[in-house]
Design a protein around this motif. Structure first.
Motif, short mmCIF file in Angstrom:
data_model
loop_
_atom_site.label_atom_id
_atom_site.label_comp_id
_atom_site.label_asym_id
_atom_site.label_seq_id
_atom_site.Cartn_x
_atom_site.Cartn_y
_atom_site.Cartn_z
N ASP A 195 0.66 -1.08 0.04
CA ASP A 195 0.07 0.20 -0.03
C ASP A 195 0.67 1.39 0.15
OD1 ASP A 195 0.91 0.08 2.63
OD2 ASP A 195 -1.06 0.04 3.49
N ARG A 196 2.40 1.06 -0.16
CA ARG A 196 3.02 2.33 -0.25
C ARG A 196 4.13 2.21 -1.48
NH1 ARG A 196 2.17 7.10 1.87
NH2 ARG A 196 0.65 6.92 3.28
N MET A 197 3.68 1.47 -2.43
CA MET A 197 4.29 1.15 -3.60
C MET A 197 3.78 1.75 -4.92
SD MET A 197 5.52 -2.88 -5.06
CE MET A 197 6.54 -2.79 -3.42
N LEU A 198 4.50 2.34 -5.76
CA LEU A 198 4.20 2.67 -7.19
C LEU A 198 5.10 1.77 -8.11
CD1 LEU A 198 3.44 6.55 -6.75
CD2 LEU A 198 1.83 4.53 -7.00
N ILE A 199 4.86 1.76 -9.35
CA ILE A 199 5.76 1.43 -10.48
C ILE A 199 5.79 2.37 -11.50
CG2 ILE A 199 5.46 -1.08 -9.94
CD1 ILE A 199 3.26 -1.04 -12.06
N GLU A 200 6.90 2.40 -12.35
CA GLU A 200 7.12 3.43 -13.30
C GLU A 200 8.14 3.02 -14.24
OE1 GLU A 200 10.35 6.40 -12.45
OE2 GLU A 200 9.61 6.37 -10.30
N THR A 201 8.31 3.60 -15.41
CA THR A 201 9.32 3.20 -16.37
C THR A 201 10.41 4.33 -16.40
OG1 THR A 201 8.20 4.59 -18.33
CG2 THR A 201 7.67 2.13 -17.83
N THR A 234 3.89 -13.34 -4.90
CA THR A 234 2.50 -12.90 -5.13
C THR A 234 2.06 -12.99 -6.36
OG1 THR A 234 0.83 -11.44 -3.99
CG2 THR A 234 2.64 -10.24 -5.09
N ASP A 235 0.77 -12.78 -6.50
CA ASP A 235 -0.04 -12.82 -7.80
C ASP A 235 0.37 -11.31 -8.59
OD1 ASP A 235 -1.13 -15.30 -7.46
OD2 ASP A 235 -3.04 -14.38 -6.71
N LEU A 236 0.67 -11.39 -9.75
CA LEU A 236 0.64 -10.12 -10.64
C LEU A 236 -0.45 -9.34 -10.13
CD1 LEU A 236 2.26 -8.39 -12.65
CD2 LEU A 236 1.05 -9.76 -14.34
N GLU A 237 -1.79 -10.01 -10.33
CA GLU A 237 -2.87 -9.01 -9.97
C GLU A 237 -2.77 -8.15 -8.85
OE1 GLU A 237 -7.80 -9.52 -10.10
OE2 GLU A 237 -6.23 -11.25 -10.62
N ALA A 238 -2.35 -8.70 -7.75
CA ALA A 238 -1.99 -8.27 -6.50
C ALA A 238 -1.41 -7.02 -6.72
CB ALA A 238 -1.57 -8.96 -5.51
N VAL A 239 -0.39 -7.02 -7.29
CA VAL A 239 0.73 -5.82 -7.41
C VAL A 239 -0.02 -4.85 -8.38
CG1 VAL A 239 2.69 -5.01 -8.37
CG2 VAL A 239 2.64 -7.35 -7.07
N ALA A 240 -0.45 -5.25 -9.41
CA ALA A 240 -1.13 -4.32 -10.34
C ALA A 240 -2.35 -3.63 -9.63
CB ALA A 240 -1.77 -5.21 -11.56
N THR A 241 -3.19 -4.14 -8.95
CA THR A 241 -4.27 -3.59 -8.32
C THR A 241 -3.69 -2.61 -7.28
OG1 THR A 241 -5.58 -5.42 -8.51
CG2 THR A 241 -6.40 -3.92 -6.82
N ALA A 242 -2.87 -3.16 -6.29
CA ALA A 242 -2.38 -2.18 -5.16
C ALA A 242 -1.52 -0.84 -5.87
CB ALA A 242 -1.43 -2.92 -4.28
N ASN A 246 -2.84 2.87 -5.41
CA ASN A 246 -1.91 3.75 -4.69
C ASN A 246 -1.82 5.30 -5.72
OD1 ASN A 246 -1.61 1.89 -2.87
ND2 ASN A 246 0.42 1.14 -3.35
N PHE A 247 -1.83 4.93 -7.13
CA PHE A 247 -1.60 6.04 -7.75
C PHE A 247 -2.68 6.92 -7.61
CE2 PHE A 247 -2.34 8.11 -11.67
CZ PHE A 247 -1.05 8.73 -12.17
N PHE A 248 -3.99 6.29 -7.95
CA PHE A 248 -5.00 7.36 -7.92
C PHE A 248 -5.23 7.98 -6.54
CE2 PHE A 248 -5.56 5.05 -11.75
CZ PHE A 248 -5.95 6.09 -12.79
N ARG A 249 -4.78 7.21 -5.40
CA ARG A 249 -5.08 7.75 -4.07
C ARG A 249 -4.20 8.85 -3.77
NH1 ARG A 249 -3.38 3.67 -1.55
NH2 ARG A 249 -5.29 2.53 -1.50
N LEU A 250 -3.03 8.71 -3.99
CA LEU A 250 -1.91 9.69 -4.01
C LEU A 250 -2.23 11.07 -4.73
CD1 LEU A 250 1.13 10.63 -3.05
CD2 LEU A 250 1.77 9.41 -4.94
N PHE A 251 -2.45 10.84 -6.05
CA PHE A 251 -2.38 11.99 -6.88
C PHE A 251 -3.87 12.59 -7.10
CE2 PHE A 251 1.28 9.69 -8.32
CZ PHE A 251 2.25 10.89 -8.30
N LYS A 252 -4.75 12.11 -6.02
CA LYS A 252 -6.21 12.72 -6.01
C LYS A 252 -6.72 12.56 -7.74
CE LYS A 252 -4.88 15.28 -2.04
NZ LYS A 252 -3.29 15.40 -2.25
#
Length: 262
Positions: A195-201, A234-242, A246-252
């Motif tokens: 719940d404190r993780m994002l992903i980027e390129t 863990t499942d890829l879906e769990a990472v994708a969903t989290a 998190n992105f939409f929560r952080l950046f409102k």
């Protein structure tokens, strides 16, 4: 679905093939991307991308590597952040790796960005390289915890990650986490709460394995998520969903309003 929380689609290598990149995002279930500003001269084209495409967002800021500029002040940044598609301040921070000598101007620039973030109520995108101690110190002194944000393209220690998380920041992993020799960073990816993780390129840079050394693009962010899922067993879906939540929560940001990919 995945979100690329940090890319530079306005850079010429990517902007010249934008339609193809957007199609590749669709093919790889990458629904949204945040186009990050590195200087104010090019900010209009970053904003133009976000305005033209429902699934792209923009930030406004000046990267610490850019020397000899008219320094942005907090009020100017706050005004530029007024557009609803601008969802963050940055990227900003400190970089003692590329630049040497008296870097007080870099530290003052960072302070101005934090003040702008607090005034505009928009989170920070922080770049730090070979400067973790000063970065964390200035974050504390300027009360960055009151607005929060993301430590982008994280390459520091778990101890640094913990301190950033305590200040209401997320930890964002780039293609570096897929590199074979990134053992310490892989350990941080195992330990960082989902719940404190994002992903980027960080496109066009740092393409993940199996594209290492090639031009990066937002579609490749799924490979970052796949490696994190493998590391955490863990499942890829769990990472994708989290990471998407998190992105939409952080950046409102409102995902429903910007769901369409043209």
């Amino acid at each position: 679905m995945f979100v690329d929380s940090h890319c530079h689609l306005d850079f010429p290598d990517l902007a010249n093939n934008l339609d193809e990149l957007l199609r590749n995002m669709i093919d790889n279930q990458v629904t949204h991307a945040l186009c990050v500003s590195v200087n104010l001269t090019d900010f209009p084209r970053v904003l133009a991308l976000a305005k033209a495409h429902d699934n792209l967002f923009a930030s406004v800021g000046v990267h610490p590597d850019y020397e000899n500029l008219d320094e942005p002040d907090a009020r100017q940044l706050e005004q530029l952040a007024g557009h609803p598609k601008v969802i963050a301040i940055g990227e900003t921070g400190l970089d003692y790796y590329r630049l040497k000598g008296d870097l007080e101007w870099q530290r003052e620039r960072f302070r101005q960005h934090i003040r702008a973030a607090r005034a505009s109520n928009k989170p920070l995108i922080i770049h730090t390289r070979s400067a973790a101690e000063d970065t964390l110190r200035i974050m504390r002194e300027e009360a960055a915890d009151q607005i929060g944000g993301v430590m982008h393209c994280f390459t520091e220690s778990w101890e640094v990650a913990q301190q950033a998380i305590e200040m209401n920041f997320y930890i964002s992993f780039s293609g570096i986490v897929t590199f074979k020799n990134a053992t310490a960073l892989k350990d941080v990816a195992r330990k960082t709460p989902l719940d404190r993780m994002l992903i980027e390129t960080d496109s066009p840079y740092l393409a993940p394995v199996p594209y290492r050394g090639k031009l990066n693009q937002p579609a490749f962010v799924r490979h970052v998520a796949e490696e994190i899922a493998r590391l955490r067993d863990t499942d890829l879906e769990a990472v994708a969903t989290a990471t998407t939540d998190n992105f939409f929560r952080l950046f409102k940001a409102t995902r429903d309003k910007y769901h369409t990919i043209h």
